[in-house]
Design a protein around this motif. Structure first.
Motif, short mmCIF file in Angstrom:
data_model
loop_
_atom_site.label_atom_id
_atom_site.label_comp_id
_atom_site.label_asym_id
_atom_site.label_seq_id
_atom_site.Cartn_x
_atom_site.Cartn_y
_atom_site.Cartn_z
N GLY A 1 0.80 -1.22 0.00
CA GLY A 1 0.00 0.00 0.00
C GLY A 1 0.83 1.27 0.00
O GLY A 1 0.41 2.29 0.56
N GLN A 2 2.01 1.24 -0.65
CA GLN A 2 2.91 2.38 -0.63
C GLN A 2 3.05 3.06 -1.99
O GLN A 2 3.98 3.84 -2.19
CB GLN A 2 4.31 1.93 -0.18
CG GLN A 2 4.41 1.47 1.26
CD GLN A 2 5.82 1.01 1.61
OE1 GLN A 2 6.17 -0.15 1.41
NE2 GLN A 2 6.63 1.93 2.12
N LEU A 3 2.12 2.82 -2.89
CA LEU A 3 2.25 3.40 -4.22
C LEU A 3 2.21 4.93 -4.18
O LEU A 3 2.99 5.60 -4.86
CB LEU A 3 1.15 2.88 -5.13
CG LEU A 3 1.29 1.43 -5.61
CD1 LEU A 3 0.11 1.06 -6.49
CD2 LEU A 3 2.59 1.22 -6.35
N ASP A 4 1.30 5.47 -3.39
CA ASP A 4 1.20 6.92 -3.30
C ASP A 4 2.48 7.49 -2.69
O ASP A 4 2.99 8.53 -3.13
CB ASP A 4 -0.02 7.31 -2.48
CG ASP A 4 -0.29 8.81 -2.54
OD1 ASP A 4 -0.39 9.34 -3.66
OD2 ASP A 4 -0.37 9.44 -1.47
N GLU A 5 3.00 6.81 -1.69
CA GLU A 5 4.24 7.25 -1.05
C GLU A 5 5.40 7.20 -2.05
O GLU A 5 6.25 8.11 -2.08
CB GLU A 5 4.53 6.34 0.16
CG GLU A 5 5.62 6.84 1.07
CD GLU A 5 5.81 5.94 2.28
OE1 GLU A 5 6.69 6.25 3.10
OE2 GLU A 5 5.08 4.92 2.41
N LEU A 6 5.44 6.17 -2.87
CA LEU A 6 6.48 6.05 -3.88
C LEU A 6 6.37 7.19 -4.90
O LEU A 6 7.37 7.81 -5.26
CB LEU A 6 6.36 4.70 -4.59
CG LEU A 6 7.31 4.45 -5.77
CD1 LEU A 6 8.76 4.49 -5.32
CD2 LEU A 6 7.00 3.11 -6.44
N ALA A 7 5.13 7.47 -5.34
CA ALA A 7 4.93 8.55 -6.31
C ALA A 7 5.38 9.89 -5.74
O ALA A 7 6.01 10.70 -6.43
CB ALA A 7 3.46 8.61 -6.72
N LYS A 8 5.09 10.13 -4.47
CA LYS A 8 5.48 11.40 -3.85
C LYS A 8 7.00 11.49 -3.72
O LYS A 8 7.59 12.56 -3.91
CB LYS A 8 4.83 11.52 -2.48
CG LYS A 8 3.32 11.75 -2.53
CD LYS A 8 2.70 11.79 -1.15
CE LYS A 8 1.21 12.02 -1.22
NZ LYS A 8 0.57 12.00 0.11
N ALA A 9 7.65 10.35 -3.42
CA ALA A 9 9.11 10.35 -3.30
C ALA A 9 9.76 10.64 -4.65
O ALA A 9 10.75 11.38 -4.74
CB ALA A 9 9.59 9.01 -2.75
N VAL A 10 9.20 10.07 -5.72
CA VAL A 10 9.73 10.32 -7.07
C VAL A 10 9.55 11.80 -7.42
O VAL A 10 10.46 12.46 -7.96
CB VAL A 10 9.03 9.43 -8.11
CG1 VAL A 10 9.41 9.84 -9.53
CG2 VAL A 10 9.39 7.96 -7.87
N HIS A 11 8.38 12.34 -7.11
CA HIS A 11 8.12 13.76 -7.41
C HIS A 11 9.09 14.65 -6.65
O HIS A 11 9.63 15.62 -7.22
CB HIS A 11 6.68 14.10 -7.04
CG HIS A 11 6.33 15.55 -7.24
ND1 HIS A 11 6.16 16.10 -8.49
CD2 HIS A 11 6.13 16.56 -6.35
CE1 HIS A 11 5.88 17.38 -8.39
NE2 HIS A 11 5.87 17.70 -7.10
N ALA A 12 9.34 14.36 -5.38
CA ALA A 12 10.26 15.17 -4.58
C ALA A 12 11.68 15.11 -5.16
O ALA A 12 12.38 16.14 -5.22
CB ALA A 12 10.25 14.70 -3.12
N ALA A 13 12.09 13.93 -5.62
CA ALA A 13 13.42 13.79 -6.22
C ALA A 13 13.54 14.58 -7.50
O ALA A 13 14.58 15.18 -7.80
CB ALA A 13 13.73 12.31 -6.46
N GLU A 14 12.46 14.60 -8.28
CA GLU A 14 12.46 15.39 -9.52
C GLU A 14 12.60 16.87 -9.22
O GLU A 14 13.30 17.61 -9.93
CB GLU A 14 11.19 15.11 -10.31
CG GLU A 14 11.09 13.72 -10.90
CD GLU A 14 9.74 13.44 -11.52
OE1 GLU A 14 9.68 12.66 -12.48
OE2 GLU A 14 8.73 14.00 -11.02
N GLN A 15 11.91 17.32 -8.17
CA GLN A 15 11.98 18.73 -7.81
C GLN A 15 13.37 19.12 -7.35
O GLN A 15 13.88 20.19 -7.68
CB GLN A 15 10.96 19.03 -6.69
CG GLN A 15 9.52 18.83 -7.09
CD GLN A 15 9.12 19.72 -8.25
OE1 GLN A 15 8.96 19.28 -9.38
NE2 GLN A 15 8.96 21.01 -7.98
N GLU A 16 14.05 18.21 -6.63
CA GLU A 16 15.40 18.48 -6.18
C GLU A 16 16.36 18.59 -7.35
O GLU A 16 17.28 19.40 -7.36
CB GLU A 16 15.88 17.36 -5.24
CG GLU A 16 15.14 17.34 -3.91
CD GLU A 16 15.56 16.13 -3.06
OE1 GLU A 16 16.47 15.40 -3.51
OE2 GLU A 16 14.95 15.92 -1.99
N ALA A 17 16.12 17.73 -8.38
CA ALA A 17 17.00 17.75 -9.54
C ALA A 17 16.83 19.02 -10.36
O ALA A 17 17.74 19.46 -11.02
CB ALA A 17 16.73 16.51 -10.41
#
Length: 421
Positions: free
Chosen positions: A405-421
């Motif tokens: 049940g961590q898909l939403d958490e995974l999506a948010k982590a990917v989005h945060a990494a994109e913003q950092e880049a």
């Protein structure tokens, strides 16, 4: 399309001999899809790279993104299979790998020998090691391969009457190396076990034409029974075979070597429609074959005598939509049935397009260290992943994100990494 052949020594230079050609191809695709409508899938039948180099696959990802934008197809609907140029040849040429190749080629029963080798963990790893860079690329489309159970890729598309068009992507580069010879390549035995199902039309994609495969007769007989649409590449010559039970498309190379005789870049747009004619279901196939013309330059329609479209109709078995779906979608690349449903559905709390495939594409674009950091922080990696290729470890992270049940958490982590880049 097939045989894009992105060559590292050319693609980033001002002397790239195919820059103009690729630009014209995208312009032609845009015009054609404005008339026909956006495609439901983009299929690339191998030889995406030229030498299996990571930089070639990175360039391919960027170019395919431009192609998808031009035609209006979501990039998460790209479907790929490997070709001989997607193999890292110095890896395939190692002594241990060549010993396995020769064992298969000299066997009186190659299918049984291939199955035996794939059941052996070390031999299976060696056979697929040369496709490591391809698999890293293909993971973003969930088309990566891992023996013994995920030796082909699958994808389901919905047809106009509610039935399914099932894409099967075969690996004809199983024993490919610098020693390739016609009639001396193989598919694994699972490729000879494609099944028919009510309400499902099979479309098979493979890189090497049948003439390059040792099992050509057996595979051809099987595909003619189970797959009304067959797509091949490799030979760089466009051909369409229209038979009572199937259509076989052999694609031109998108980027053939300019020194080839009969140099003819091209690609295909294929329309598939189910019609009911006097109580008989028919699969109507229209192939728009686009080939390059010189002086003046541009992509033009290849003609079927007086028609610019190759049309064919194939009888289908009777079928009507059930009140509730009686069969699950294909489990692409070994995914669980539940995972297939998730891949096609929005992630809870996310945007409408925030599907697992879309997250996979974005995850692929992150650096290796960032992907590892996210998977580790979310505790999506386990001890059992040690020793697995990188693409498999990250694939398993997606599985676990779904299961926990961590898909939403995974999506948010990917989005945060994109913003950092």
């Amino acid at each position: 399309m097939s045989d894009i052949h992105f060559r590292k020594s050319e693609i980033v230079t001002a002397q790239d001999p195919n820059l103009h050609l690729r630009n014209e191809l995208i312009r032609d695709v845009r015009r054609q899809c404005q008339q026909l409508g956006p495609p439901d899938a983009v299929i690339v039948s191998g030889d995406i790279a030229f030498a299996g180099d990571p930089d070639e696959f990175t360039f391919a990802t960027e170019w395919i993104a431009k192609l998808c934008e031009a035609c209006g197809c979501p990039m998460d609907e790209v479907f790929v299979v490997p070709g001989n140029h997607d193999v890292v040849r110095h890896t395939a040429g190692q002594n241990l790998v060549q010993m396995i190749h020769q064992q298969i080629k000299r066997s009186d029963d190659p299918n049984s020998e291939i199955a035996r080798q794939l059941r052996d963990p070390l031999a299976g790893r060696l056979l697929y090691e040369s496709l490591g860079n391809y698999n890293q690329f293909a993971l973003q489309f969930f088309c990566d391969l891992l023996p013994p159970n995920r030796t082909s890729a699958k994808r389901d598309l919905k047809l106009n009457d509610g039935s399914i068009l099932r894409l099967w992507g075969l690996n004809t580069a199983l024993v490919s190396s610098s020693y390739d010879r016609r009639n001396d390549l193989f598919v694994d035995p699972a490729s000879l076990q494609i099944t028919r199902e009510d309400g499902v039309v099979n479309l098979v994609v493979a890189h090497h034409h049948l003439s390059w495969l040792r099992q050509a007769r057996g595979l051809e007989d099987h595909l003619n029974d189970v797959a009304p649409i067959q797509i091949f590449g490799h030979v760089h010559t466009n051909r369409i075979d229209l038979n009572r039970d199937y259509v076989r498309l052999t694609a031109s190379a998108a980027n053939p070597d300019r020194r080839e005789g009969g140099w003819e870049p091209g690609y295909n747009l294929v329309e598939v429609l189910v019609n009911n004619v006097s109580g008989t279901r028919k699969l109507d196939i229209s192939a728009h074959v686009r080939v390059w013309q010189t002086a003046p330059g541009g992509f033009q329609a290849k003609m079927d005598r007086t028609s610019s479209v190759f049309r064919h109709s194939i009888d289908l078995d009777p079928w009507s939509p059930p009140l509730e779906r009686l069969y699950p979608p294909a489990s692409p690349d070994g995914l669980s049935e539940a995972m297939v449903e998730v891949m096609a559905s929005p992630i809870e709390g996310g945007a409408a397009m925030n599907t697992l495939r879309e997250v996979g594409l974005r995850f692929y674009g992150l650096s290796f260290s960032k992907k590892s950091e996210i998977a580790g922080r979310l505790l999506l990696l386990e001890d059992e992943d040690i020793g697995q290729p990188d693409h498999e470890r990250f694939r398993r992270a997606f599985f676990r994100a779904h299961e926990r049940g961590q898909l939403d958490e995974l999506a948010k982590a990917v989005h945060a990494a994109e913003q950092e880049a």
